[in-house]
Design an enzyme around this catalytic site. Structure first.
Site, mmCIF file in Angstrom:
data_model
loop_
_atom_site.group_PDB
_atom_site.id
_atom_site.type_symbol
_atom_site.label_atom_id
_atom_site.label_comp_id
_atom_site.label_asym_id
_atom_site.label_seq_id
_atom_site.Cartn_x
_atom_site.Cartn_y
_atom_site.Cartn_z
ATOM 1 C CD1 TRP A 101 -2.112 -2.155 1.976
ATOM 2 C CD2 TRP A 101 -2.938 -1.341 0.061
ATOM 3 N NE1 TRP A 101 -3.120 -2.997 1.556
ATOM 4 C CE2 TRP A 101 -3.638 -2.519 0.386
ATOM 5 C CE3 TRP A 101 -3.286 -0.667 -1.111
ATOM 6 C CZ2 TRP A 101 -4.659 -3.032 -0.409
ATOM 7 C CZ3 TRP A 101 -4.308 -1.170 -1.907
ATOM 8 C CH2 TRP A 101 -4.974 -2.334 -1.549
ATOM 9 C CG ASP A 171 -3.004 3.917 4.447
ATOM 10 O OD1 ASP A 171 -3.965 3.696 5.196
ATOM 11 O OD2 ASP A 171 -2.816 3.301 3.372
ATOM 12 C CE LYS A 195 -8.553 -3.041 4.028
ATOM 13 N NZ LYS A 195 -7.398 -2.338 3.532
HETATM 14 C C1 LIG Z 1 -6.973 -1.863 2.204
HETATM 15 C C2 LIG Z 1 -5.934 -0.813 2.281
HETATM 16 C C3 LIG Z 1 -5.855 0.215 1.309
HETATM 17 C C4 LIG Z 1 -6.762 0.272 0.102
HETATM 18 O O1 LIG Z 1 -8.049 0.574 0.469
HETATM 19 P P1 LIG Z 1 -9.203 0.835 -0.626
HETATM 20 O O2 LIG Z 1 -10.262 1.446 0.229
HETATM 21 O O3 LIG Z 1 -9.557 -0.487 -1.199
HETATM 22 O O4 LIG Z 1 -8.678 1.775 -1.643
HETATM 23 C C5 LIG Z 1 -4.899 1.184 1.477
HETATM 24 N N1 LIG Z 1 -4.045 1.158 2.528
HETATM 25 C C6 LIG Z 1 -4.092 0.191 3.460
HETATM 26 C C7 LIG Z 1 -3.136 0.216 4.596
HETATM 27 C C8 LIG Z 1 -5.035 -0.815 3.361
HETATM 28 O O5 LIG Z 1 -5.074 -1.784 4.297
#
Ligand SMILES: *Cc1c(COP(=O)(O)O)cnc(C)c1O
Length: 360
Positions: A101, A171, A195
Site C-alpha cells: 500500500w 495511512d 478494515k
Molecule cells: C486496504 C488498504 C488500502 C486500500 O483501500 P481501498 O479502500 O480499497 O482503496 C490502502 N491502505 C491500506 C493500509 C489498506 O489496508
C-alpha cells in the site's frame, strides 16, 4: 442463523451488537418511517447522524480543534492522489515504503512531483520496519509519508519516524481506532473504514486545517480538494450516508467498551494469544520481525504450501473463515480487528493446536 469467526483483512468483521441495532432500525429509523438508506442527506435526521458521528470520533481520538474530520469516498486508494494534489506545494515528498500500500501511494505520487523513497523494507519482502530515527529527509519535502500498519505483511510502526520537523502523513486504514494516538503528531491521518471501523465505501481523513487551502496543484478536480469537503461539512455532494451511520454506531460501541485505551488492552491480549502460540509451535511460524508485529494483521506459514492450503480449507469447515494469506505472499493471515472477540482468537489457536497434532 450461525455466525462464523471472520478473519478477513477487509471488508471485515463488525461488532454483532452494531449489526443488531442496524437491523432493528432498518425499516424505521427513530420514528422517521424510513431506513437511513432511504433518507435525504440534507434531512434533520441525517444531519444529527453525521454530526454525532464526527463528535464521537473527536471524543475517541481527542482530535484537536485545529483538525478537520472529512468523510470521503473513493477508498484509501484515491487518497494516494489526493494527498499530493493538495499537499505538494514544492512538488517534493518523501515516502517510506514498507509494503504494497505504501508502494502504491509512492508510485501514484510520482505523477505529481519529485518523490523520494527515503527508506524501504522491500529487500526482505517487507517483513520489518526500517530504522527511521535519522533518515535523509529532503530539505524541501512537503511531507513525509508512511503506511502505519501494513495490512498485507503484518508489520506496524511502533514509533513514528523522525521527520525532522516535516509534516507527517499516515495511512492508518488497518489500525484506525485500535489504540490511542496523538493526532497532533500528524499533519494528516487517513484510512479506509472497511478494515477496522465500518462497511466498505468510505475514507475518514483527519487533516490539520492550515493544509486545507485553495492552493492545490493545477487541474485538481473540485471533488479532490480537501477544501471542498471541509467547507461543506462532508456534504458537498451525496456522501456514503449508510456508511457514516454504521461508523457512527461503531464509534458509540467503542465508547461503551471503554474507548481506545481499553481497545489497546484488548487488542494486545488477543494478539498475544496468537503470537505466543506461533512462537512455541513446531508447525506454524510468524513471518515478520518480532519487534514490528502488528496487533491487527497476523501472517503465518507452515513452510509447506500444500499444508497451508489444507489448513485454510479445514479451518473454514470449522467456522474460522478468510484465513488465506494475501495473494502476493501466500500462507495464512488472521486479521483480528477491534470487533474480533477474544473467543475467536482462542478458537483459532485451539484449532491450530489440533491441526498441528494431527499433521506433524
Ligand atoms: C486496504 C488498504 C488500502 C486500500 O483501500 P481501498 O479502500 O480499497 O482503496 C490502502 N491502505 C491500506 C493500509 C489498506 O489496508
Amino acid at each position: 442463523m450461525s455466525r462464523v469467526y471472520n478473519f478477513s483483512a477487509g471488508p471485515a468483521v463488525l461488532p454483532e451488537e452494531v449489526l443488531r441495532e442496524a437491523q432493528a432500525e432498518m425499516l424505521d429509523y427513530k420514528g422517521t418511517g424510513m431506513s437511513v438508506m432511504e433518507m435525504s442527506h440534507r434531512s434533520k435526521a441525517f444531519d444529527d447522524i453525521i454530526r454525532e458521528a464526527e463528535q464521537d470520533l473527536r471524543d475517541l481520538m481527542h482530535i484537536p480543534d485545529n483538525y478537520r474530520v472529512l468523510f470521503l469516498q473513493g477508498g484509501a486508494s484515491l487518497q494516494f492522489a489526493m494527498i499530493p494534489m493538495n499537499l505538494m506545494k514544492n512538488r517534493v515528498a518523501d515516502y517510506i515504503v514498507t509494503g504494497q500500500w505504501a508502494k502504491k501511494a509512492y508510485q501514484e505520487a510520482q505523477k505529481y512531483g519529485k518523490v523520494n523513497k527515503i527508506a524501504s523494507s522491500e529487500d526482505e519482502t517487507f517483513s520489518y520496519i526500517p530504522d527511521c530515527s535519522d533518515l535523509n529527509i529532503s530539505p524541501d519535502a512537503d511531507y513525509v509519508y508512511i503506511c502505519e500498519n501494513n495490512t498485507i505483511y503484518g508489520t506496524k510502526f511502533k514509533t513514528l519516524p523522525n521527520t525532522k520537523g516535516k509534516d507527517l502523513v499516515a495511512d492508518v486504514s488497518s489500525c484506525f481506532l485500535s489504540e490511542p494516538v496523538d493526532v497532533s503528531r500528524y499533519a494528516l491521518i487517513y484510512g479506509g473504514v472497511q478494515k477496522n471501523i465500518g462497511p466498505a465505501g468510505m475514507v475518514i481523513a483527519i487533516v490539520r486545517d492550515d493544509l486545507i487551502t485553495e492552493d492545490v496543484l493545477p487541474g485538481t478536480p473540485t471533488m479532490m480538494k480537501y477544501k471542498t469537503h471541509a467547507d461543506a461539512g462532508s456534504l458537498y455532494n451525496t456522501p456514503n450516508c449508510y456508511c457514516i451511520y454504521m461508523c457512527g454506531k461503531v464509534f458509540k460501541w467503542l465508547k461503551r467498551m471503554g474507548g481506545l485505551g481499553e481497545m489497546k488492552r484488548r487488542n494486545e491480549e488477543k494478539a498475544k494469544i496468537l503470537y505466543d502460540f506461533l512462537d512455541e509451535s513446531k508447525m506454524f511460524r510468524g513471518t515478520v520481525r518480532k519487534e514490528d508485529r502488528s496487533l491487527m494483521n497476523v501472517p503465518f506459514v507452515t513452510g509447506d504450501k500444500e499444508l497451508d492450503a489444507k489448513f485454510v480449507k479445514e479451518a473454514e469447515a470449522a467456522g474460522l473463515v478468510n484465513l488465506k494469506g494475501h495473494r502476493t505472499v501466500g500462507g495464512m493471515r488472521a486479521s483480528i480487528y477491534n470487533a474480533m472477540p477474544k473467543e475467536g482468537v482462542e478458537a483459532l489457536v485451539a484449532f491450530m493446536k489440533k491441526f498441528e497434532e494431527g499433521n506433524l
